[in-house]
Every structure is written in structure tokens, then in C-alpha cells.
Design an enzyme around this catalytic site. Structure first.
Site, PDB file in Angstrom:
ATOM      1  CE  LYS A  93     -11.876 -41.280   6.823  1.00  0.00           C
ATOM      2  NZ  LYS A  93     -10.766 -40.365   7.131  1.00  0.00           N
TER       3      LYS A  93
HETATM    4  O1  LIG Z   1     -10.129 -42.709   9.070  1.00  0.00           O
HETATM    5  C1  LIG Z   1      -9.929 -41.846   9.922  1.00  0.00           C
HETATM    6  O2  LIG Z   1      -8.803 -41.549  10.266  1.00  0.00           O
HETATM    7  C2  LIG Z   1     -11.102 -41.287  10.622  1.00  0.00           C
HETATM    8  C3  LIG Z   1     -12.170 -42.132  10.793  1.00  0.00           C
HETATM    9  C4  LIG Z   1     -13.194 -41.764  11.677  1.00  0.00           C
HETATM   10  O3  LIG Z   1     -14.100 -42.521  11.937  1.00  0.00           O
HETATM   11  N1  LIG Z   1     -13.132 -40.563  12.298  1.00  0.00           N
HETATM   12  C5  LIG Z   1     -12.108 -39.685  12.092  1.00  0.00           C
HETATM   13  O4  LIG Z   1     -12.098 -38.620  12.729  1.00  0.00           O
HETATM   14  N2  LIG Z   1     -11.105 -40.013  11.207  1.00  0.00           N
HETATM   15  C6  LIG Z   1     -10.017 -39.058  10.914  1.00  0.00           C
HETATM   16  O5  LIG Z   1      -9.224 -38.870  12.097  1.00  0.00           O
HETATM   17  C7  LIG Z   1      -8.846 -37.516  12.236  1.00  0.00           C
HETATM   18  C8  LIG Z   1      -9.442 -36.970  13.534  1.00  0.00           C
HETATM   19  O6  LIG Z   1      -8.984 -35.687  13.779  1.00  0.00           O
HETATM   20  P1  LIG Z   1      -9.183 -34.936  15.196  1.00  0.00           P
HETATM   21  O7  LIG Z   1     -10.629 -35.032  15.542  1.00  0.00           O
HETATM   22  O8  LIG Z   1      -8.736 -33.544  14.900  1.00  0.00           O
HETATM   23  O9  LIG Z   1      -8.297 -35.644  16.183  1.00  0.00           O
HETATM   24  C9  LIG Z   1      -9.320 -36.816  10.961  1.00  0.00           C
HETATM   25  O10 LIG Z   1      -8.272 -36.875  10.008  1.00  0.00           O
HETATM   26  C10 LIG Z   1     -10.478 -37.667  10.490  1.00  0.00           C
HETATM   27  O11 LIG Z   1     -10.644 -37.632   9.095  1.00  0.00           O
END
Ligand SMILES: O=C(O)c1cc(=O)[nH]c(=O)n1[C@@H]1O[C@H](COP(=O)(O)O)[C@@H](O)[C@H]1O
Length: 273
Positions: A93
């Protein structure tokens, strides 16, 4: 990995699963505590277990940075271990004035700099075109631009009406960014928790891949995302991190991760038919 190769992988594996390597040293199974690089050993086992079901891996850089130099080493080893037929995402990011973005791009894209050679990086659009362009200067590398994120705070700015109150800010991001790069180098992040917006986003970006995190631990629906998000080329990478990595906290963590990844892949296969 280019657009066609990614699309071919999705067809071949009948999967658009991205496994998020958000490897939290505090959540590792106790039996890994005494190995020299527990984060890498954990990731290696997760990659071995999930590779048949996944087309992409997304290490979240925060989890590695928080470990200092040894975290960067775990990240490097993890990236080198990911099978070459899988797409890799540096979830960093980033985004800054052009001069600085250029260095971020070099760090993640130029293997002769920091040793990292990711296919793509997540980038925040807030600072505008000149903060994004340096990442696009690397041929064959992708920018994955935050559009409509999965978290509650996404409403604070991304859902605000702009352009004489004709549309929301995330829609402007999606439209404007397509003047900077083709769909072969540009994806958008859309949270799975925002599934009601995906049909609209598909209208605005018919050919771009969407990286969709937020199934599993954040409660988003794979069915809803898939219904409106899939394209003839796939067009989706759906990420799950915690629900796969920590499906079991015991010695059987890799088997549990495989079972979770397989269940997601099998559901995806039904939507791809
Ligand atoms: O850019 C991302 O990957 C991201 C964007 C977003 O809107 N929401 C989001 O959860 N993420 C990332 O996606 C992953 C979600 O993780 P879990 O919720 O554990 O499946 C994390 O690494 C967050 O940083």
C-alpha cells in the site's frame, strides 16, 4: 506474470484464490518456536499445502517489516519459494511523490536492488497520477490500486460524492486510473464486504482484474463477489489470509490450511463453469 498467463492459470487450476501470507509471529504453532526462521518455515508449509488450489500469494509487508531485518529475510525467502506459476503481490500500500514512489517501485520490482521481484504491488491512489506512474514504469509489473476497501472507514473518503456530486470518489479513482495504464497492468482492490458495488465497478472497469480481500475473517461472500465480478478471462483474485493460515493453531496447521483452500477452490470451480 502477464494478463494472459494469469488468466490461463485461473482456467487451469479452476481457481482465483489468492492466499494472503499475513504471517503473524505471535500466532505460529508452538512447535515452530525454536526453528531458525519460524515465519519462513510456516510460509513454506502453507505454500506447499495450498499451491494446488491457489493462483496467487500476497505477503502483507507489514507482518515482515514489523520483524526488522529478519522479517525482510523471511519475506525474501518466501517470495523465492512461491511457485513460478503463481502470481505474487507485495501488499505494501505504497504511494508518495514521484521521486519516492520510484524507490518503492525499485524495492519491490527490481531484483538487483533489494532482491525482491514481485509481479505487483498494492498502491494507494490518494496522491494522484505522479505517485502511481513510477510503479507502471516497470514493464510487465502491475499496480493494484485501492478503490473501495473492505474496512468500515472506506466510507469516510471513498464513498463521498465528488465531481459535482455525480459519483463517489472510488468511481473517479477507477475511471481516472484507466487513463494511466491498460487492464494488462492495472488491477483494483475492492473489498468482499462491498459486494453490492461490484456490478457497478464491473461497468466502470469491464476488463481489469479486481483483487478482492475480505472473505473469511471479514465475512464477505464469495458467491456474491463471483456472481458480478467474474469475466471471461477470470478477472478476479479473491484473497483469504487468516481463515487459511490459522485454520488450525496446532501441528496440523498445514493440513487445515489445505482443507480450507480446497473448499474455497471447489466453490470457485462451480462459478467458473
Ligand atoms: O489491499 C489489500 O489486500 C486489502 C484491502 C482491503 O480493502 N482490505 C483488506 O483486508 N486488505 C488486505 O487483505 C488481507 C485480509 O486478511 P484476512 O481478513 O485475514 O483475510 C489483509 O492483508 C489486508 O491488509
Amino acid at each position: 506474470m502477464n494478463y494472459q498467463a494469469l488468466s490461463a492459470q485461473i482456467r487451469q487450476k479452476k481457481s482465483y484464490l489468492c492466499v494472503g501470507l499475513d504471517t503473524d509471529i505471535q500466532k505460529l504453532p508452538p512447535h515452530l518456536a525454536n526453528v531458525p526462521d519460524p515465519v519462513f518455515e510456516f510460509n513454506k508449509a502453507i505454500i506447499d499445502a495450498t499451491a494446488p488450489y491457489a493462483v496467487a500469494y500476497k505477503p502483507n509487508i507489514a507482518f515482515y517489516e514489523a520483524q526488522g531485518p529478519r522479517g525482510w529475510e523471511s519475506l525474501q525467502k518466501t517470495l523465492d519459494y512461491i511457485p513460478k506459476d503463481c502470481f505474487t503481490i507485495a501488499d505494501a500500500k505504497r504511494g508518495d511523490i514521484g521521486n519516492t514512489s520510484g524507490l518503492y517501485a525499485r524495492a519491490f520490482f527490481d531484483p538487483s536492488a533489494a532482491g525482491l521481484n514481485f509481479d505487483s504491488i498494492t498502491v494507494a491512489p490518494y496522491m494522484g497520477h505522479d505517485s502511481v506512474m513510477p510503479f507502471l514504469a516497470y514493464p510487465g509489473k502491475w499496480v493494484i490500486l485501492l478503490a473501495l476497501t473492505s474496512n468500515p472507514g472506506s466510507a469516510d473518503f471513498q464513498r463521498q460524492l465528488v465531481d459535482n456530486e455525480t459519483q463517489e470518489l472510488f468511481e473517479t479513482v477507477i475511471q481516472k486510473a484507466q487513463t494511466w495504464a491498460t487492464h494488462e497492468q492495472l488491477m483494483f482492490v475492492v473489498g468482499a464486504t462491498q459486494a453490492d458495488q461490484i456490478a457497478r465497478i464491473r461497468e466502470l472497469a469491464p476488463d481489469n482484474f479486481l483483487l478482492v480481500p475480505g472473505v473469511g475473517a471479514q465475512g464477505g461472500s464469495l458467491a456474491d463477489v463471483s456472481k458480478n465480478g467474474l469475466t471471461k478471462d477470470g478477472g478476479l483474485l479473491v484473497n483469504a489470509s487468516r481463515s487459511i493460515l490459522y485454520a488450525s493453531s496446532g501441528i496440523d496447521f498445514a493440513e487445515a490450511a489445505a482443507a480450507e483452500a480446497k473448499a474455497i477452490q471447489q466453490e470457485m470451480a462451480t462459478y467458473l463453469n
